[in-house]
Design a protein around this motif. Structure first.
Motif, PDB file in Angstrom:
ATOM      1  N   HIS A 194      38.726-101.976 -16.228  1.00  0.00           N
ATOM      2  CA  HIS A 194      39.230-101.909 -14.849  1.00  0.00           C
ATOM      3  C   HIS A 194      40.293-102.973 -14.607  1.00  0.00           C
ATOM      4  O   HIS A 194      40.313-103.642 -13.572  1.00  0.00           O
ATOM      5  N   TRP A 195      41.184-103.120 -15.596  1.00  0.00           N
ATOM      6  CA  TRP A 195      42.196-104.155 -15.585  1.00  0.00           C
ATOM      7  C   TRP A 195      43.334-103.678 -16.468  1.00  0.00           C
ATOM      8  O   TRP A 195      43.109-103.269 -17.599  1.00  0.00           O
ATOM      9  N   ASP A 196      44.546-103.678 -15.938  1.00  0.00           N
ATOM     10  CA  ASP A 196      45.694-103.145 -16.660  1.00  0.00           C
ATOM     11  C   ASP A 196      46.829-104.153 -16.591  1.00  0.00           C
ATOM     12  O   ASP A 196      47.347-104.433 -15.505  1.00  0.00           O
TER      13      ASP A 196
ATOM     14  N   SER B 285      45.910 -96.243 -25.822  1.00  0.00           N
ATOM     15  CA  SER B 285      45.311 -97.569 -25.992  1.00  0.00           C
ATOM     16  C   SER B 285      45.273 -98.316 -24.668  1.00  0.00           C
ATOM     17  O   SER B 285      44.251 -98.894 -24.291  1.00  0.00           O
ATOM     18  N   GLY B 286      46.388 -98.310 -23.944  1.00  0.00           N
ATOM     19  CA  GLY B 286      46.427 -98.962 -22.634  1.00  0.00           C
ATOM     20  C   GLY B 286      45.459 -98.328 -21.659  1.00  0.00           C
ATOM     21  O   GLY B 286      44.798 -99.025 -20.884  1.00  0.00           O
ATOM     22  N   ASP B 287      45.364 -96.999 -21.703  1.00  0.00           N
ATOM     23  CA  ASP B 287      44.438 -96.295 -20.822  1.00  0.00           C
ATOM     24  C   ASP B 287      42.986 -96.630 -21.167  1.00  0.00           C
ATOM     25  O   ASP B 287      42.145 -96.771 -20.273  1.00  0.00           O
TER      26      ASP B 287
ATOM     27  N   GLY C  59      53.202-104.595 -23.549  1.00  0.00           N
ATOM     28  CA  GLY C  59      52.657-103.474 -22.798  1.00  0.00           C
ATOM     29  C   GLY C  59      53.503-102.221 -22.915  1.00  0.00           C
ATOM     30  O   GLY C  59      52.982-101.110 -23.038  1.00  0.00           O
TER      31      GLY C  59
ATOM     32  N   PHE D   4      41.887 -99.453 -22.517  1.00  0.00           N
ATOM     33  CA  PHE D   4      41.652-100.824 -22.065  1.00  0.00           C
ATOM     34  C   PHE D   4      41.424-100.834 -20.556  1.00  0.00           C
ATOM     35  O   PHE D   4      40.435-101.383 -20.069  1.00  0.00           O
ATOM     36  N   ALA D   5      42.326-100.210 -19.815  1.00  0.00           N
ATOM     37  CA  ALA D   5      42.224-100.189 -18.350  1.00  0.00           C
ATOM     38  C   ALA D   5      40.979 -99.435 -17.893  1.00  0.00           C
ATOM     39  O   ALA D   5      40.307 -99.846 -16.942  1.00  0.00           O
TER      40      ALA D   5
ATOM     41  N   TYR E 178      49.289-107.870 -25.131  1.00  0.00           N
ATOM     42  CA  TYR E 178      48.079-107.347 -25.761  1.00  0.00           C
ATOM     43  C   TYR E 178      47.986-107.907 -27.181  1.00  0.00           C
ATOM     44  O   TYR E 178      48.994-108.157 -27.829  1.00  0.00           O
TER      45      TYR E 178
ATOM     46  N   ARG F  50      49.671-103.810 -18.380  1.00  0.00           N
ATOM     47  CA  ARG F  50      50.957-103.192 -18.685  1.00  0.00           C
ATOM     48  C   ARG F  50      51.892-103.431 -17.509  1.00  0.00           C
ATOM     49  O   ARG F  50      51.512-103.284 -16.355  1.00  0.00           O
TER      50      ARG F  50
END
Length: 151
Positions: free
Chosen positions: A110-112, A101-103, A94, A105-106, A121, A114
């Protein structure tokens, strides 16, 4: 078996596959251990750039199976409208994941994960994409080969 719809042309198949990659949230992910034991699990994903981004616990067979070859097979859809991807996957921490990329996905799922050390990942780069609905689309189902879109 009767054919339900006319065969799509390659451009339409590619667009439908890209639409599914953007819209769908879950896929079946297949890997195999170094001694050939298969593993098939559903995972949530986001299509970001030209890769799929998934997340799983780092101890789950799907993550463990990625090394050293990183080969993975991913299927979207049902048996009468399937998109089949083959690619290479790499585990990404993360902290090492680009923020966009993380943003993505989240934002989509609606799931993070990191900042959760038990999770990793998986970034999958497809080298083959195939799509078909019925028997009449078996010919020409290859949309990507060796990482290059054919249409």
């Amino acid at each position: 078996m009767t054919e339900r719809e006319p065969a799509r042309d390659p451009e339409q198949r590619k667009q439908d596959a890209l639409d599914r990659l953007e819209r769908d949230e879950d896929a079946w992910v297949a890997t195999a251990s170094h001694d050939g034991v298969p593993c098939l699990v559903p995972l949530s994903f986001v299509w970001h750039g030209h890769t799929l981004l998934l997340a799983t616990r780092r101890t789950n067979p799907t993550a463990v199976n990625l090394t050293p070859a990183g080969q993975v097979r991913i299927t979207l859809g049902h048996t009468r409208d399937v998109v089949l991807l083959e690619g290479t996957a790499e585990a990404v921490e993360g902290a090492d994941l680009p923020a966009d990329s993380g943003d993505a996905f989240a934002g989509k799922l609606h799931w993070d994960v990191r900042g959760h050390p038990a999770w990793v990942y998986l970034r999958v780069t497809p080298y083959t994409v195939r799509a078909w609905r019925e028997v009449n689309e078996q010919t020409g189902r290859d949309l990507m080969l060796d990482g290059t879109w054919l249409v």
